[in-house]
Design a protein around this motif. Structure first.
Motif, PDB file in Angstrom:
ATOM      1  N   GLN A 179       1.101  -1.282   0.696  1.00  0.00           N
ATOM      2  CA  GLN A 179      -0.025   0.348  -0.187  1.00  0.00           C
ATOM      3  C   GLN A 179       0.800   1.849  -0.193  1.00  0.00           C
ATOM      4  N   PHE A 180       1.604   1.335   1.045  1.00  0.00           N
ATOM      5  CA  PHE A 180       2.858   2.434   1.059  1.00  0.00           C
ATOM      6  C   PHE A 180       3.592   2.267   0.105  1.00  0.00           C
ATOM      7  N   GLY A 181       4.549   1.558  -0.601  1.00  0.00           N
ATOM      8  CA  GLY A 181       5.149   0.844  -1.646  1.00  0.00           C
ATOM      9  C   GLY A 181       5.084   1.415  -2.899  1.00  0.00           C
ATOM     10  N   LEU A 182       2.911   1.980  -3.225  1.00  0.00           N
ATOM     11  CA  LEU A 182       2.792   1.394  -4.410  1.00  0.00           C
ATOM     12  C   LEU A 182       3.379   3.008  -5.526  1.00  0.00           C
ATOM     13  N   TYR A 183       3.832   4.024  -4.124  1.00  0.00           N
ATOM     14  CA  TYR A 183       3.846   5.462  -4.869  1.00  0.00           C
ATOM     15  C   TYR A 183       5.587   6.048  -5.110  1.00  0.00           C
ATOM     16  N   LEU A 184       6.239   4.758  -4.763  1.00  0.00           N
ATOM     17  CA  LEU A 184       7.392   4.076  -5.302  1.00  0.00           C
ATOM     18  C   LEU A 184       7.752   3.758  -6.579  1.00  0.00           C
ATOM     19  N   VAL A 185       6.241   2.607  -6.913  1.00  0.00           N
ATOM     20  CA  VAL A 185       7.285   2.405  -8.445  1.00  0.00           C
ATOM     21  C   VAL A 185       6.518   3.348  -9.718  1.00  0.00           C
ATOM     22  N   PRO A 186       8.015   3.456 -10.422  1.00  0.00           N
ATOM     23  CA  PRO A 186       7.646   3.601 -11.286  1.00  0.00           C
ATOM     24  C   PRO A 186       6.611   4.390 -12.724  1.00  0.00           C
ATOM     25  N   ASP A 187       5.787   4.737 -13.456  1.00  0.00           N
ATOM     26  CA  ASP A 187       5.368   4.737 -15.035  1.00  0.00           C
ATOM     27  C   ASP A 187       4.361   3.612 -14.588  1.00  0.00           C
ATOM     28  N   LEU A 188       3.817   3.856 -13.396  1.00  0.00           N
ATOM     29  CA  LEU A 188       2.455   3.684 -13.283  1.00  0.00           C
ATOM     30  C   LEU A 188       1.300   3.983 -12.922  1.00  0.00           C
ATOM     31  N   SER A 189       0.487   3.814 -13.703  1.00  0.00           N
ATOM     32  CA  SER A 189      -1.011   4.576 -14.010  1.00  0.00           C
ATOM     33  C   SER A 189      -2.054   4.100 -12.734  1.00  0.00           C
ATOM     34  N   LYS A 190      -2.361   5.676 -12.505  1.00  0.00           N
ATOM     35  CA  LYS A 190      -3.434   6.325 -11.861  1.00  0.00           C
ATOM     36  C   LYS A 190      -4.203   4.510 -12.003  1.00  0.00           C
ATOM     37  N   THR A 191      -4.774   4.722 -12.380  1.00  0.00           N
ATOM     38  CA  THR A 191      -5.369   2.973 -12.373  1.00  0.00           C
ATOM     39  C   THR A 191      -5.456   1.680 -12.064  1.00  0.00           C
ATOM     40  N   ALA A 192      -3.998   1.504 -11.727  1.00  0.00           N
ATOM     41  CA  ALA A 192      -3.407   0.000 -11.761  1.00  0.00           C
ATOM     42  C   ALA A 192      -3.350   0.686 -10.417  1.00  0.00           C
ATOM     43  N   THR A 193      -2.919   1.789  -9.702  1.00  0.00           N
ATOM     44  CA  THR A 193      -2.131   2.329  -8.527  1.00  0.00           C
ATOM     45  C   THR A 193      -3.144   2.425  -7.452  1.00  0.00           C
ATOM     46  N   LEU A 194      -4.670   2.334  -8.630  1.00  0.00           N
ATOM     47  CA  LEU A 194      -5.708   2.281  -7.504  1.00  0.00           C
ATOM     48  C   LEU A 194      -6.001   0.804  -7.164  1.00  0.00           C
ATOM     49  N   PHE A 195      -6.176  -0.206  -8.343  1.00  0.00           N
ATOM     50  CA  PHE A 195      -6.696  -1.163  -8.698  1.00  0.00           C
ATOM     51  C   PHE A 195      -5.577  -2.112  -7.617  1.00  0.00           C
ATOM     52  N   ILE A 196      -4.008  -1.932  -7.658  1.00  0.00           N
ATOM     53  CA  ILE A 196      -3.310  -2.533  -6.862  1.00  0.00           C
ATOM     54  C   ILE A 196      -3.587  -1.846  -5.132  1.00  0.00           C
ATOM     55  N   GLY A 197      -4.023  -0.773  -5.507  1.00  0.00           N
ATOM     56  CA  GLY A 197      -4.297  -0.632  -3.630  1.00  0.00           C
ATOM     57  C   GLY A 197      -5.241  -0.442  -3.023  1.00  0.00           C
ATOM     58  N   ASN A 198      -5.598  -1.009  -3.897  1.00  0.00           N
ATOM     59  CA  ASN A 198      -7.591  -1.496  -3.376  1.00  0.00           C
ATOM     60  C   ASN A 198      -7.529  -2.722  -2.662  1.00  0.00           C
ATOM     61  N   VAL A 199      -6.982  -3.645  -3.459  1.00  0.00           N
ATOM     62  CA  VAL A 199      -6.871  -5.150  -3.571  1.00  0.00           C
ATOM     63  C   VAL A 199      -5.780  -5.730  -1.919  1.00  0.00           C
ATOM     64  N   ALA A 200      -4.697  -4.706  -2.284  1.00  0.00           N
ATOM     65  CA  ALA A 200      -3.698  -4.198  -0.587  1.00  0.00           C
ATOM     66  C   ALA A 200      -4.214  -4.432   0.251  1.00  0.00           C
ATOM     67  N   LEU A 201      -5.300  -3.029   0.654  1.00  0.00           N
ATOM     68  CA  LEU A 201      -6.743  -2.932   1.340  1.00  0.00           C
ATOM     69  C   LEU A 201      -7.473  -3.896   2.172  1.00  0.00           C
ATOM     70  N   ALA A 202      -8.246  -4.605   0.565  1.00  0.00           N
ATOM     71  CA  ALA A 202      -8.687  -6.238   1.045  1.00  0.00           C
ATOM     72  C   ALA A 202      -8.039  -6.884   2.201  1.00  0.00           C
ATOM     73  N   PHE A 203      -6.719  -7.043   1.639  1.00  0.00           N
ATOM     74  CA  PHE A 203      -6.350  -8.189   2.550  1.00  0.00           C
ATOM     75  C   PHE A 203      -5.513  -7.607   3.847  1.00  0.00           C
ATOM     76  N   THR A 204      -5.582  -6.365   3.369  1.00  0.00           N
ATOM     77  CA  THR A 204      -5.391  -5.801   5.301  1.00  0.00           C
ATOM     78  C   THR A 204      -6.465  -5.826   5.892  1.00  0.00           C
ATOM     79  N   LEU A 205      -7.464  -5.546   5.335  1.00  0.00           N
ATOM     80  CA  LEU A 205      -8.340  -5.704   6.483  1.00  0.00           C
ATOM     81  C   LEU A 205      -9.327  -6.661   6.509  1.00  0.00           C
ATOM     82  N   LEU A 206      -8.853  -7.841   5.683  1.00  0.00           N
ATOM     83  CA  LEU A 206      -9.422  -9.095   5.978  1.00  0.00           C
ATOM     84  C   LEU A 206      -7.913  -9.572   6.844  1.00  0.00           C
ATOM     85  N   PHE A 207      -7.236  -9.081   6.740  1.00  0.00           N
ATOM     86  CA  PHE A 207      -6.016 -10.159   8.398  1.00  0.00           C
ATOM     87  C   PHE A 207      -6.902  -9.693   9.579  1.00  0.00           C
TER      88      PHE A 207
END
Length: 392
Positions: free
Chosen positions: A85-113
């Motif tokens: 979640q916090f390291g996505l912003y360090l990944v270069p050339d990552l689109s906003k759509t991909a950042t939002l999607f991957i961030g939501n999936v990571a947040l969902a796993f955080t909430l699950l655990f």
């Protein structure tokens, strides 16, 4: 090649990837994923090792319950998703759509655990409570199960809302429209919860109580009280699961009061043959002045018996005469509530009273059996034969 030159080569290679944005972002995500997994392994090892060391101290012994129920294990599993979640912003050339999607999936796993960690925490609290004195009289397993059910329902709503990037309130408003269906699906759960609260608050049922509920085939000890069912182990070692709500809507017998009193009742009658009840003759009256009549003798015998509770009701009473004779009821309490000892004492008492009946010229009533009828017919035949022989 020294380390400095190696680092410069890596930087040049990474810079060259700027011409290929997709490959650049893919490698960045791969590196982030590897780092997240490594940090997750390290966090789990450090947390579990530290908790294990702290749990050896007597004052922190409760940490072992949390560790055995995997509370810290679930918390450590949140590390990789948090890193992503916090390291996505360090990944270069990552689109906003991909950042939002991957961030939501990571947040969902955080909430699950997190939900799993809270569920494990409830299990640990239940284990800690089970060692207290209150656990013998108050079971909170039903409340814990209800709390876990609510936790999973709201957790699922929040996780789904996170994945579809919508507000959880939107899903909750939809559930309001389905309230009738929800009430129908969870009808037994709601009834069982209300029944569990009433049973616990009124102290009507505890683990270890001996209950009797013939309509469901239950006659034994309560071994578990949950939100939906009460498990009873019958004396033949079979298990009966009773819906909790039935214990409030139907009647059952709880023998706890008998066990707590320290005495178990004997209530059984001797059916005296009415033809043997008569006045004493003069010679019998002289002989029985040492013992008295049978009813008085039986009462004196019970009061002097070492296994009969002297502080509870003890009497021998004559009941209403029936077609089976004159019932003489023995009513008293034993000093013990143990089943085997109770049956032994009761058997000894009635063995003695049955054996002493003939001393008072009395006998028990017994319906004639086939052997009695055959003997009577044989005697009648013999008498008729003898009478006929005399006439001849």
């Amino acid at each position: 090649m020294d380390i400095k030159q190696l680092w410069l080569n890596v930087k040049d290679l990474w810079s060259a990837l700027d011409e290929h944005p997709l490959l650049h972002s893919s490698l960045g995500l791969l590196v982030l994923l590897v780092v997240a997994l490594l940090l997750g392994r390290a966090a789990r090892y450090l947390i579990l090792h530290a908790v294990k060391l702290l749990g050896r101290q007597p004052a922190l012994h409760w940490l072992n319950d949390l560790r055995h129920n995997k509370v810290f294990h679930r918390l450590a599993q949140m590390t990789p998703s948090l890193v992503i979640q916090f390291g996505l912003y360090l990944v270069p050339d990552l689109s906003k759509t991909a950042t939002l999607f991957i961030g939501n999936v990571a947040l969902a796993f955080t909430l699950l655990f997190m939900v799993l960690a809270m569920s494990a925490l409830l299990n640990a609290l239940l284990d800690i409570y089970a060692r207290t004195e209150h656990a013998r009289t108050r079971s909170i397993k039903g409340y814990v199960q209800l709390a876990k059910m609510v936790l999973f329902v709201f957790g699922a709503i929040i996780i789904v809302a996170t994945l579809i990037d919508r507000s959880p309130l939107l899903l909750l408003s939809g559930l309001g429209a389905m309230s009738a269906v929800i009430l129908l699906v969870y009808k037994d759960t709601l009834l069982s919860f209300v029944a569990s609260v009433q049973l616990t608050s009124n102290d009507m049922l505890r683990v270890g109580d001996w209950i009797e509920m013939p309509q469901v085939g239950a006659d034994g000890d309560v071994v578990d009280i949950t939100l939906h069912t009460v498990k009873v182990q019958n004396f033949d070692k079979t298990i009966v699961s009773i819906p909790t709500w039935r214990l409030m809507s139907e009647s059952f017998k709880n023998w706890r009061g008998m066990q707590a009193s320290g005495g178990r009742r004997i209530k059984r009658s001797l059916f005296i043959d009415a033809s043997g009840v008569r006045f004493l003759r003069d010679d019998e009256e002289v002989r029985m002045t040492q013992v008295g009549t049978f009813r008085a003798y039986a009462l004196a015998y019970l009061k002097s018996h070492p296994d009969i509770q002297p502080n509870m009701t003890c009497m021998v009473r004559q009941m209403q005469t029936t077609a089976q004779g004159v019932p003489l009821e023995i009513y008293c309490f034993t000093r013990t509530t143990a089943w085997s000892d109770y049956e032994r004492i009761q058997g000894d008492i009635f063995d003695y009273l049955l054996a002493v009946l003939p001393e008072f010229g009395l006998s028990l009533y017994q319906q004639p059996s086939g052997t009695d009828l055959r003997s009577g017919l044989f005697a009648m035949t013999q008498n008729a034969t003898a009478a006929q022989a005399q006439e001849n």
